[in-house]
Design a protein around this motif. Structure first.
Motif, PDB file in Angstrom:
ATOM      1  N   VAL A  80     -16.190 -20.381  82.867  1.00 37.50           N
ATOM      2  CA  VAL A  80     -15.309 -21.245  82.081  1.00 37.50           C
ATOM      3  C   VAL A  80     -14.109 -20.469  81.539  1.00 37.50           C
ATOM      4  CG1 VAL A  80     -15.196 -22.780  80.075  1.00 37.50           C
ATOM      5  CG2 VAL A  80     -17.261 -22.721  81.496  1.00 37.50           C
ATOM      6  N   ASP A  81     -14.326 -19.275  81.043  1.00 36.84           N
ATOM      7  CA  ASP A  81     -13.221 -18.500  80.489  1.00 36.84           C
ATOM      8  C   ASP A  81     -12.285 -18.000  81.587  1.00 36.84           C
ATOM      9  OD1 ASP A  81     -13.972 -18.785  77.789  1.00 36.84           O
ATOM     10  OD2 ASP A  81     -15.471 -17.208  78.025  1.00 36.84           O
ATOM     11  N   ALA A  82     -12.841 -17.611  82.727  1.00 39.47           N
ATOM     12  CA  ALA A  82     -12.004 -17.187  83.852  1.00 39.47           C
ATOM     13  C   ALA A  82     -11.122 -18.337  84.330  1.00 39.47           C
ATOM     14  CB  ALA A  82     -12.870 -16.665  84.992  1.00 39.47           C
ATOM     15  N   CYS A  83     -11.673 -19.556  84.332  1.00 39.35           N
ATOM     16  CA  CYS A  83     -10.885 -20.729  84.721  1.00 39.35           C
ATOM     17  C   CYS A  83      -9.735 -20.966  83.745  1.00 39.35           C
ATOM     18  CB  CYS A  83     -11.775 -21.968  84.789  1.00 39.35           C
ATOM     19  SG  CYS A  83     -12.916 -22.002  86.183  1.00 39.35           S
ATOM     20  N   GLU A  84     -10.000 -20.739  82.461  1.00 36.31           N
ATOM     21  CA  GLU A  84      -8.967 -20.940  81.442  1.00 36.31           C
ATOM     22  C   GLU A  84      -7.839 -19.920  81.597  1.00 36.31           C
ATOM     23  OE1 GLU A  84      -7.975 -23.590  78.342  1.00 36.31           O
ATOM     24  OE2 GLU A  84      -9.699 -23.554  79.683  1.00 36.31           O
ATOM     25  N   LEU A  85      -8.216 -18.694  81.946  1.00 34.83           N
ATOM     26  CA  LEU A  85      -7.236 -17.618  82.065  1.00 34.83           C
ATOM     27  C   LEU A  85      -6.524 -17.611  83.409  1.00 34.83           C
ATOM     28  CD1 LEU A  85      -9.389 -14.804  80.407  1.00 34.83           C
ATOM     29  CD2 LEU A  85      -7.431 -15.993  79.384  1.00 34.83           C
ATOM     30  N   ASN A  86      -7.153 -18.238  84.417  1.00 33.68           N
ATOM     31  CA  ASN A  86      -6.597 -18.263  85.778  1.00 33.68           C
ATOM     32  C   ASN A  86      -6.606 -19.693  86.313  1.00 33.68           C
ATOM     33  OD1 ASN A  86      -6.580 -15.138  86.338  1.00 33.68           O
ATOM     34  ND2 ASN A  86      -8.621 -15.607  85.553  1.00 33.68           N
TER      35      ASN A  86
END
Length: 309
Positions: A80-86
């Motif tokens: 989820v955080d990787a999706c938010e950042l990328n």
């Protein structure tokens, strides 16, 4: 009649479970698609195809060669955080790949099963979410999965969407952990962990999610179906239950509120599922988290016992 089945993301947790499950069923010719080398310990009874699903031309060529009757699409960017950042990388994997799969299915008799998430909801509902409740994702991961659902809804192809929550389980080899293994492994190593008290979920045993996919395929069910256990717990309560089941030190589990973690992506607070439709239409069996945690412990004991013998 033998049906050709494509499983994308076959190296992942659900993908591995699906390959194993359908190997035990009759009349399926299985094609397991994923990146990198095959991580399943059993290499027989199916065809493994190493593929980058982002390569549209290669994906189309591969599907044309296979001519599948069924596609179960588990591959996704789920951090989820990787999706938010990328967000662009997230959209390529979670939206564009789905669009390309839909394009292949158009005009062909292919049944498509798509995996989605509770994170399409904002978590503000006081009761349990039904399949037709309005979506309002609070992070980019949830938005990407909601957009992929909408693509399917307007596509006209035969499909089902299985939404699920916080999947856990054991695989032959995986570089990523999941909530239950993370808690278990951390506590076994004596590590203090901070676990949120203000997020409520219904965790899903990977075997149950694979079974739900099988039930949908066997009925060629169409529409959206919720899949999870039937117990709504805070993630902190989940961690305490894991400690109890594996007889580990609960004092290592420190309660914390989500905002103290400063995570890149917002999380919905409460995302429990109403499972009535899935029970009625695909005969989804209902289990408590405690029941499935016990089943998982037995699976772990058997797995590591067989490896040490």
């Amino acid at each position: 009649m033998v049906k050709k089945l494509v499983i994308t993301g076959s190296n992942g947790l659900l993908g591995q479970k699906l390959v194993k499950l359908f190997l035990d069923k009759r009349n399926y010719e299985i094609f397991a698609l994923s990146r990198g080398e095959n991580r399943l310990s059993n290499k027989e009874g199916y065809q493994y195809i190493e593929i980058d699903l982002l390569d549209r031309n290669l994906l189309e060529k591969t599907l044309l060669e296979i001519a599948p009757d069924i596609i179960i699409h588990t591959a996704a960017m789920t951090n989820v955080d990787a999706c938010e950042l990328n967000p662009e990388e997230c959209d390529q994997m979670n939206i564009e790949v789905v669009k390309n799969l839909i394009d292949y299915c158009q005009g062909r008799e292919v049944y498509f099963v798509h995996l989605s998430t509770d994170f399409i909801f904002d978590g503000k509902k006081t009761g349990l979410y039904k399949e037709d409740d309005p979506a309002n994702p609070v992070n980019h991961y949830g938005l990407s999965k909601w957009k992929s659902e909408k693509l399917l809804r307007s596509s006209g192809i035969k499909h089902s969407v299985l939404r699920t929550i916080l999947v856990y389980g054991l695989v032959d080899r995986n570089d990523r952990s999941n909530i239950v293994l993370w808690v278990k492994d951390s506590l076994e190593s004596g590590k203090v962990i901070r676990v949120v008290t203000d997020q409520l979920r219904m965790p899903t045993y990977a075997e149950d999610l694979a079974e739900a996919c099988w039930l949908a395929v066997s009925k060629e069910a169409q529409g959206v179906f919720n899949v999870s256990c039937n117990t709504l717990l805070s993630i902190h309560e989940i961690a305490l239950a894991v400690a109890d089941e594996f007889n580990l030190d609960k004092n290592l589990i420190k309660p914390v509120e989500t905002n103290a973690l400063n995570l890149p992506a917002e999380r919905p607070v409460r995302t429990g599922f109403d499972l009535d439709k899935s029970v009625k239409e695909i005969n989804l069996p209902l289990y408590s988290f405690t029941e499935r945690l016990q089943a998982f412990k037995n699976q772990l004991d058997s797995y590591y016992g067989s490896r040490s013998s």
